[in-house]
Every structure is written in structure tokens, then in C-alpha cells.
Design an enzyme around this catalytic site. Sequence first.
Site, short mmCIF file in Angstrom:
data_model
loop_
_atom_site.label_atom_id
_atom_site.label_comp_id
_atom_site.label_asym_id
_atom_site.label_seq_id
_atom_site.Cartn_x
_atom_site.Cartn_y
_atom_site.Cartn_z
CG ASP A 77 -0.40 33.41 27.79
OD1 ASP A 77 -0.44 33.28 26.55
OD2 ASP A 77 0.32 34.24 28.37
CD GLU A 130 4.52 36.56 30.48
OE1 GLU A 130 4.02 35.45 30.20
OE2 GLU A 130 5.66 36.92 30.09
#
Length: 618
Positions: free
Chosen positions: A204, A175
Site C-alpha cells: 500500500d 486495511e
Amino acid sequence: MSASDPIVGIDLGTTNSLVAVCDAGGPRVLPDAAGRVLLPSVVRVEATGVVVGHEARERSAGHAGRTISSVKRLMGRSRDDVAADLPFLSYEVVEGEHRTARIGVSVGGERRVVSPQEVSAWILRELKRIASAALGVEVRKAVVTVPAYFDDAQRQATRDAGRLAGLEVVRIVNEPTAAALAYGLGGGRTEKGQDRPRIVAVYDLGGGTFDVSILRITPNPDPGEPAFFQVLSTAGDTRLGGDDFDRALVERFVLAAGAGTPDAERLALLRREAERVKIDLSEREWVEASIGVPHRVTRAEFESLIEPLVRRTLRCCERALHDAGRAMGDRPVDAVVMAGGSTRVPLVRRRVGELFGLTPYTALDPDQVVALGAAVQASILSGHSREALLLDVVPLSLGIETVGGAVAKIIMRNSTVPTRATETFSTSVDGQTSIRLNVLQGEREMAADCRSLGVFALSVPPMPAGMPRLEVEFLVDASGVLNVSAVEKRNGQRASLQVVPNHGLSRDEVERMERESLEHAREDMQHHRVVDLAAASAMDLKWIGESLARVGAGLDADYRALVEGKMVALRVLVEQATRDWRSVSPDALQGAKADLERTAQRLQEAAVTASLKDASRG
Ligand code: AMP
């Protein structure tokens, strides 16, 4: 990419999932038939099939035992691995073969055991359906993202889920790597000054989880080939996110309402209200909470509530930096990328910026950035990356809209990045309290013919027109991300905007914009000149009118009539130009303006003398 066999990018998230594609127009997320781009990662098992997404999430009440959410936490894990998660899951987790975690559901009196892979496959199948409908062709291949800390078993489980859904998972991508790719970081270019590895932090913060990764991106010595991405370290907290911000607000609401411990239904209501208030506070300084009693929450109060939670994320960042062997100097990394909905909270952005000593990348939608990056990776794999647009120059000029809809170009096309330029502006209306800045891209002279990259506003205290001194700075960094900041020099008010100018722009589009600017060059120049002259004339008329009102009575009537006559002549032209710029020649306008200025010189001298007298008396 051959249109008949596209590869999509999929962000298979804990709470929400998205699918994106990268074609000639650049990366974009694909909406469902109702226009929604986020698919809740929630599945309800029914006797006759499954319900996936919005409906499964919204109508989970009464179906708790067979509504499955957060299945990502179970992928490729044993039941023992996930023991700590069990209290938070509303369904039964049992042990399957080789001690793997399985989900037990009872439907229509019958008990069924399903694997996390199957549940993920249902979500993937829905994404495949959405993408196929949006693209008008059956989608069979995907790049799927996973957290950087996923081990082999978790990655394999993700691949298997894809296979069950009828999707060939052509690549599993981390990711954070996807988030960096979405910003064009290392997307395969070998550019001047970019031959050394770059260190990038990806922060994140979602609804329920926090991850930070430190990446090293090494440019490929072969021109045009993708760079190498290496995850140097990861850290995080699987139980920390925006939901905790909501909880902190709920506690505050319960105290304020003073009605004792709320029941489950009221608690659910308060939680929804808390999320609304939190989201509004990302844009506003205070919000009126609707909790039965009058209760206002200011941004400052909210920030002091969540400060300890934000601090916890910063400690993770420090740990990740330490593990990556980066000293906490004043610039431990070259760029910080923000992902996850909770990075919209201004305090989060500020604290992360302070920790890393630079402005984090927030230009792309933080909910979409991972899926967009997965789509970029997919297009690299299909041999159609957007290399050509990830340039070391600014492909189209950048500027802002000025009075009358003209464009003031601030950075010219083909400037080498990084580049920076500043321009000073003012207001055209007395007592203006908000200045709207429309950031534009393109070669044409009028805003309407350019592409608007974003609009933001700067509030200023009321001042006469022309008094505020607004300094606007454009900075395009080495990755092509544009930071626009504006400061009003007299009171220090600031505002800023960040965008990726190349996003969604294909080479064809750049060429078309260039072509059009050449075709329209003469006419555009004329239009720009008329608009600028009309704006400057309007200012002249205003000042001269004011002087006339103040000191006109002390001047002889003939002279006054002369000035008034010239004013009428100019005003007629300005009004005409405002109605239809083509009906006025710029030379006529300039002539009338110069004529009035010349005639009004005596008046202006008288006005200055009067002001000086006033000042010495005062
Ligand atoms: P994600 O898991 O990345 O989809 O992030 C979801 C989280 O982001 C939830 O806690 C949302 O409440 C939060 N969120 C979404 N938009 C905003 C916003 N504008 N301001 C603050 N938090 C937001």
C-alpha cells in the site's frame, strides 16, 4: 442487507477518505453530489462550524492554523508519540488529558482545543451524509478500516470518532484485510484446491505513507462461512510515498529552470506540475513539463529518479516477509494486492512483481480497493455477502471483440478456475500501427450486447493486413482475477490488462445475461456469421484486387472480366451486410465468396508464379 438499515464500508484515510456499499450489484464507492468519490481528509474550523473536504483543502492558504489535515497520525496517540510528525503539521498540537495529543486552533480571536477524534468525526459525519444522500436512507452503521499496525488505543479512538459522528462502528477492519477482501481473496468460499491457507502480501503506497502487510487467509471448513484473516507481519515507512516522487521531480525542475531557489509560491506551482507530470508518465513514455523553459521528462528518467525510493519499499517488503517467517524463495507469497494511488506507477508494479515473483493485483482502482473491501466485510456482517458470486467457475464467458463487432470467446462460461486459454489474431487493415483489444464478458455473439471489462491497445509496426501475429492469452487465477496479455509475435511488443470480472455483477445480472443469450441465440449466431463472412470476404476482395492490379494485364480479357464480375457481386453483398446484416443471408454471402475464390484460383496461381520469378531475380 435490509435496504432500510444499510452498513457502509469506510476507508478513513490520512489524505483522503471514501465510503462504499456492497449490495446486489456488488461493491461500489458512493459519490457526493458533484460526483466525486474521494473526500479529502481535511477540516477547517470556523467560528460558526466546520468546513470538510475539497473546500477545506483547496482554500487552506490563509487558514493554516485552523486547517487540520493528516489527523489520522494523531488518533489515539500521546503528544510524545507524534513528536516526529510535528514539523510536518501546519497546526498546533498540544497535550491534553493523560498526555494525549490535542489540536489547538484559534478562531475569531478565541482559542479552542479539539481532539483528533472530533476532527475524524467531522470527516465521518460528512461521509455519512454523502452515503445517506446516495442511498436515499439514513446510514447509521459502518465498517471502518485502520492500518494493521494500529494499537488498541488507536482503534478505540477510531470507534469513538464513529460514535461522535452518529455512526455505530460495527467492525474495525485492517486495511490490508479489506484490500484482500475486495479481490475476493478468502471471501468465505470453500473451493476446490483452496483448502490450504493462502499467504497474501498487501503493498500500500499512498501519497505520504507506505505499508506492507503479510496476511494468512485460512478457508473456513464450514462451507459458505468467511475465511480467517491473520496479519502475520507489517512493515512500512510513515514518511514515504508519492509526495516524495513529486519532490524528486521538483528538484530536477529547479535545476533545469536554472533560476535559483524558488519562493514558496513558485515551489507550490512546481509541485503541482511535478504531480501532473508523474501521473501522465504512468500512461506515456515522455511528458513536456511546463516550467518556464522547454523541459521534457521521459519515463526512463523519472524511473531512475525514484528507483532509490522504490528500493526502500522493497526492503520493507523483505523485512515483512522475514518477520512472517517466509523465505525469499522464488514464490514467497500466493498473491500480491496493490493499494494506494502511487501503485499506478509502472516501475512500482514492475519492481514489486519482480520481488514477489508474480503479477500483482491491480485490476481494482488502488484508491478505492480498501473502501470496497470494507463494504464487502459490511455485507458479510449483514448476512448478505456475495458468496454466491465468488465461485470456483467463470460465471460468464470471456472473450475479445473482433472485426465487425463480433465476439471471439476465449474462455467459456463454467470453466473451472484457474484456467488459461490462448488465441491468435491478426489485423484487417494495411499498415495498422495500433491494435485495440476490447475485453468482453457475456454469452451474446456481438460485442455491443456484452459487458466490456476494459480496453487496451498494442502498438505494432506497420505491416500489410493479416501479417501481424497477435497472440492473446486469457488467464483467470484461483481468485477469479482475469489477466489478459497480448504479444505481437513478429516484433515482441506486449501489452496487458487486469480486471476482476465478477466485480459489480450480481447473481441476477448473471442470470439475466444467460437468459438473454438463450432468447437471442438464433439471431445472434446469424449476426455473428454474417459479420465474420463479411470480414473474410473483405480480405478476399483486397487480396484478389491486389493480384489483379499486379498480374491481371498478363491474363486474357474475358477471364479478367469474369473475376471482376464476381468481385462486384461479392462487394455488393459485403456493403449491404455492413449497412444492415439482416438484409443478407449468410448462405448467399458464403456462396458469393466461394464463387469468387474458385474463379480467382487461376489469377492467384499467376500471382504466385510472378512472385517466385521476382524472388529468383531479386
Ligand atoms: P493515496 O494516498 O492512496 O490517495 O495516493 C495518492 C498518491 O497517488 C499521490 O501521491 C498521487 O500523486 C499518486 N497518484 C495518483 N494517481 C497516480 C498515477 N496515475 N500515477 C502515479 N501516481 C499517482
